[in-house]
Design an enzyme around this catalytic site. Structure first.
Site, PDB file in Angstrom:
ATOM      1  N   ASP A  70      -7.836  -5.615   0.279  1.00 36.69           N
ATOM      2  CA  ASP A  70      -8.310  -6.558  -0.729  1.00 36.69           C
ATOM      3  C   ASP A  70      -7.913  -8.004  -0.442  1.00 36.69           C
ATOM      4  O   ASP A  70      -8.358  -8.907  -1.141  1.00 36.69           O
ATOM      5  CB  ASP A  70      -7.775  -6.158  -2.116  1.00 36.69           C
ATOM      6  CG  ASP A  70      -8.430  -4.891  -2.616  1.00 36.69           C
ATOM      7  OD1 ASP A  70      -9.632  -4.730  -2.373  1.00 36.69           O
ATOM      8  OD2 ASP A  70      -7.744  -4.056  -3.241  1.00 36.69           O
ATOM      9  N   HIS A 115       0.859  -1.190   0.000  1.00 39.33           N
ATOM     10  CA  HIS A 115       0.000   0.000   0.000  1.00 39.33           C
ATOM     11  C   HIS A 115       0.890   1.233   0.000  1.00 39.33           C
ATOM     12  O   HIS A 115       1.952   1.234   0.618  1.00 39.33           O
ATOM     13  CB  HIS A 115      -0.891   0.011   1.262  1.00 39.33           C
ATOM     14  CG  HIS A 115      -2.079   0.885   1.106  1.00 39.33           C
ATOM     15  ND1 HIS A 115      -2.024   2.246   1.310  1.00 39.33           N
ATOM     16  CD2 HIS A 115      -3.348   0.595   0.748  1.00 39.33           C
ATOM     17  CE1 HIS A 115      -3.225   2.749   1.087  1.00 39.33           C
ATOM     18  NE2 HIS A 115      -4.050   1.775   0.744  1.00 39.33           N
TER      19      HIS A 115
END
Ligand code: CMC
Length: 378
Positions: free
Chosen positions: A315, A261
């Site tokens: 996710d 991320h």
């Protein structure tokens, strides 16, 4: 004015001032309007959290009831939108169907009365109410079935699962789905939100804002990663295959989906909550062998690239939750959009409040003064 250096992906460059949500990527903290995500996941509902984000405060009983009833009463879609969707190819991706359908709403409600609070409220309600109906309608129509009408006695999440599966969902599944929506509703200046704000800054209508954000969310580096996680777990196939899979991927410098991320350098707090939700579902509805593979993948990745701050993101576990609910893989990203529309609309409102059109600069690295070559001399 000082000229900033060029940073690919605009890393660390503020694109807006915002009071909607805050991410502390070092500590793994996410807050919506200052409230920790863990607390909202435990105590709130999706519609209440959406209200908080869009109007900036937690609604009282009366305000929440009014908002809920407006949304629940606006879930039906026009038959002309349904007819348009029937013409979509059934092999098309549901995110493309959603983008086209959201844009099509603008054909019916194109008035751009952006200073009128009633227009703003109606647009928020209409988009939040109809997007789940459009996702479910496409799912049924591509199977050759007629879309199911929303049921007035079911809440937001239970009704979506009902429209999708044509049967009333188990209450635990409906509550877990609602928490999933809370976890996906907003996440500061991510790619689709940036896209929404850029579109909003031109003073176009909110349907164009949402359609452009849906298109941005669809990519595999953003919301589309949740589908690819399941495909990857299927490909790995067994716990024993995890280590060689990771070693091979890292050697080839390939991305492992559901990890990494721009902001988080620790495990995404949403991934922790989603993992717990997955376990709750497995306890009630049975085990999923891909969960064991996912846990081993997380362990091996921590060993190999944890020192680079690459950990599971939102996710990684969401797909396992949706799979257990019997939701087809290519609907995972549209479900992300069902939630995120409230975040995009909060940013739309915030952008309009102090709007200036986005018009960044570029570093031109082409030539100057080049002579035009006639076509017969090229
Ligand atoms: N697997 C392996 N290596 C990775 C991964 C990963 N998933 N993510 C980052 N890295 C490595 C990357 O190879 C690079 O290494 P090096 O410095 O040696 O070249 C370093 O970490 C920095 O990566 P980056 O791609 O420059 O980081 P970014 O901030 O531009 O991209 C990201 C962030 C989320 C796009 C990226 O981590 C990624 O592609 N992850 C996989 C796709 C994914 O799960 N996306 C969902 C994102 S979270 C939810 C959402 O936004 O929708």
């Amino acid at each position: 004015m000082t000229v900033c250096e060029y940073r690919p992906g605009l890393e660390d460059i503020p694109a807006a001032q915002s009071s909607i949500s805050h991410v502390d990527g070092q500590k793994g903290i996410l807050e919506y309007r200052g409230i920790r995500i863990e607390e909202l996941a435990e105590k709130s509902t999706f519609l209440e959290t959406a209200f908080l984000l869009i109007w900036g405060y937690l609604p009282n009983r009366h305000e929440l009831a009014a908002f809920q009833s407006e949304v629940l009463n606006s879930r039906r879609i026009k038959y002309r939108i349904r007819d348009m969707m029937k013409c979509f190819p059934e092999s098309g991706h549901p995110m493309d169907a959603l983008q086209a359908s959201a844009a099509a709403l603008g054909l019916f409600y194109s008035r751009r009365d952006l200073h009128n609070p009633i227009y703003i409220r109606d647009s928020v309600v209409r988009l939040m109410a109809t997007i789940p109906t459009m996702v479910a309608a496409f799912q049924l129509m591509r199977k050759g079935d007629d879309p199911v009408k929303p049921r007035d006695d079911l809440g937001y999440s239970a009704n979506f699962l009902y429209m999708l599966n044509e049967k009333e969902p188990d209450p635990l599944a409906a509550r877990i789905f609602d928490v999933c929506l809370i976890l996906h509703v907003e996440h500061s200046m991510n790619a689709s939100t940036f896209s929404a704000r850029v579109t909003a800054s031109t003073l176009t209508d909110p349907y164009a804002v949402v359609a452009s954000a849906v298109g941005t969310l669809a990519g595999p580096l953003h919301g589309g990663a949740n589908e690819e996680v399941i495909e990857m777990l299927e490909k790995i196939g067994s716990v024993e295959n995890v280590r060689p899979f990771v070693e091979d991927a890292l050697h080839r410098k390939a991305k492992i989906m559901g990890f990494g991320h721009r902001v988080y350098k620790v495990k995404d707090p949403r991934a922790t909550i989603l993992q717990n939700l997955a376990v709750q579902l497995f306890d009630k509805f049975g085990y999923d062998k891909y969960y064991e593979i996912a846990v081993e993948l997380e362990r091996v990745m921590a060993e190999k690239v944890g020192n680079k701050g690459i950990y599971p993101n939102v996710d990684f576990y969401s797909g396992l939750v949706y799979r257990k609910m019997g939701i087809p893989t290519d609907l995972f990203t549209p479900i992300f959009a069902i939630a995120r529309v409230a975040g995009w609309l909060a940013h739309w409102k915030e952008q309009l409040a102090e709007n200036r059109i986005f018009r960044p600069t570029q570093v031109y690295n082409g030539e100057h003064g080049v002579a035009y070559t006639p076509i017969n001399q090229r």
